[in-house]
Design a protein around this motif. Structure first.
Motif, short mmCIF file in Angstrom:
data_model
loop_
_atom_site.label_atom_id
_atom_site.label_comp_id
_atom_site.label_asym_id
_atom_site.label_seq_id
_atom_site.Cartn_x
_atom_site.Cartn_y
_atom_site.Cartn_z
N ALA A 33 0.83 -1.20 0.00
CA ALA A 33 0.00 0.00 0.00
C ALA A 33 0.87 1.26 0.00
CB ALA A 33 -0.93 0.00 1.20
N GLU A 34 1.96 1.23 0.74
CA GLU A 34 2.88 2.38 0.76
C GLU A 34 3.54 2.56 -0.60
OE1 GLU A 34 5.40 1.26 4.01
OE2 GLU A 34 3.99 2.00 5.52
N ALA A 35 3.95 1.46 -1.24
CA ALA A 35 4.56 1.55 -2.57
C ALA A 35 3.55 2.07 -3.58
CB ALA A 35 5.09 0.18 -3.00
N MET A 36 2.33 1.61 -3.48
CA MET A 36 1.29 2.06 -4.40
C MET A 36 1.01 3.56 -4.20
SD MET A 36 -2.49 0.48 -4.91
CE MET A 36 -2.51 -0.29 -6.51
N ALA A 37 1.01 4.00 -2.95
CA ALA A 37 0.80 5.42 -2.66
C ALA A 37 1.91 6.27 -3.26
CB ALA A 37 0.70 5.64 -1.15
N ARG A 38 3.15 5.78 -3.17
CA ARG A 38 4.27 6.52 -3.78
C ARG A 38 4.12 6.57 -5.30
NH1 ARG A 38 7.13 3.62 0.03
NH2 ARG A 38 7.80 2.09 -1.52
N THR A 40 1.29 6.18 -7.19
CA THR A 40 0.09 6.86 -7.70
C THR A 40 -0.12 8.25 -7.11
OG1 THR A 40 -1.36 5.95 -5.97
CG2 THR A 40 -1.08 4.64 -8.00
N GLY A 41 0.54 8.54 -6.00
CA GLY A 41 0.33 9.81 -5.33
C GLY A 41 -0.96 9.86 -4.53
N GLN A 42 -1.62 8.71 -4.40
CA GLN A 42 -2.87 8.62 -3.64
C GLN A 42 -2.71 7.62 -2.51
OE1 GLN A 42 -5.73 10.37 -4.33
NE2 GLN A 42 -4.55 11.43 -5.90
N PRO A 43 -3.12 7.98 -1.29
CA PRO A 43 -3.02 7.00 -0.20
C PRO A 43 -4.00 5.84 -0.43
CG PRO A 43 -4.21 8.95 0.52
CD PRO A 43 -3.70 9.25 -0.86
N VAL A 44 -3.59 4.65 -0.01
CA VAL A 44 -4.42 3.45 -0.17
C VAL A 44 -4.44 2.71 1.16
CG1 VAL A 44 -4.68 1.27 -1.40
CG2 VAL A 44 -3.70 3.23 -2.58
N GLU A 45 -5.64 2.36 1.59
CA GLU A 45 -5.78 1.54 2.79
C GLU A 45 -5.36 0.11 2.44
OE1 GLU A 45 -6.75 2.23 5.97
OE2 GLU A 45 -6.64 4.34 5.39
N PRO A 46 -4.48 -0.50 3.21
CA PRO A 46 -4.02 -1.85 2.90
C PRO A 46 -5.16 -2.85 2.72
CG PRO A 46 -2.64 -0.91 4.60
CD PRO A 46 -3.77 0.05 4.38
N ASN A 47 -6.20 -2.76 3.55
CA ASN A 47 -7.31 -3.71 3.44
C ASN A 47 -8.05 -3.59 2.12
OD1 ASN A 47 -8.29 -1.22 4.37
ND2 ASN A 47 -10.11 -2.17 5.23
N ARG A 48 -7.97 -2.45 1.45
CA ARG A 48 -8.62 -2.27 0.15
C ARG A 48 -7.87 -2.99 -0.97
NH1 ARG A 48 -12.21 2.24 -0.87
NH2 ARG A 48 -12.15 1.09 -2.81
N LEU A 49 -6.67 -3.46 -0.70
CA LEU A 49 -5.88 -4.15 -1.71
C LEU A 49 -6.17 -5.64 -1.78
CD1 LEU A 49 -2.42 -2.47 -1.07
CD2 LEU A 49 -4.09 -1.93 -2.85
N VAL A 50 -6.74 -6.21 -0.74
CA VAL A 50 -6.93 -7.66 -0.67
C VAL A 50 -7.79 -8.16 -1.84
CG1 VAL A 50 -7.85 -9.56 0.70
CG2 VAL A 50 -6.55 -7.73 1.82
N ALA A 51 -8.94 -7.55 -2.06
CA ALA A 51 -9.85 -8.02 -3.12
C ALA A 51 -9.21 -7.91 -4.51
CB ALA A 51 -11.18 -7.28 -3.06
#
Length: 80
Positions: A33-38, A40-51
């Motif tokens: 989630a931290e890598a994705m935020a870096r 995309t420039g958008q914060p992502v909640e880790p639990n939103r990545l599971v699905a």
């Protein structure tokens, strides 16, 4: 840095499930989630990545997709 496999988390009508993750899997999910935020420039909640991760895994599992395309021979596939 290579591109991440997930590019976006889409909003869809959720179905709630509860799971227990091993601590190391949770740490990797948080790091992803931290890598994705870096990236995309958008914060992502880790639990939103599971699905989306599960969906991507299943979509790229050749044996699974081949099995889904094959006609079912179980009792639910025949109607009386």
């Amino acid at each position: 840095m290579p591109k991440l496999k997930l590019s976006a988390v889409l909003d869809d009508k959720p179905v709630r499930i509860a799971i227990d993750l091993p601590a190391d899997v949770h740490r990797m999910l948080v790091a992803y989630a931290e890598a994705m935020a870096r990236e995309t420039g958008q914060p992502v909640e880790p639990n939103r990545l599971v699905a989306p991760m599960l969906a991507r895994f299943m979509a790229t599992d050749r044996a699974f997709t081949k099995g889904r395309r094959a006609p079912s021979s179980g009792p639910s596939s025949t109607r009386a």
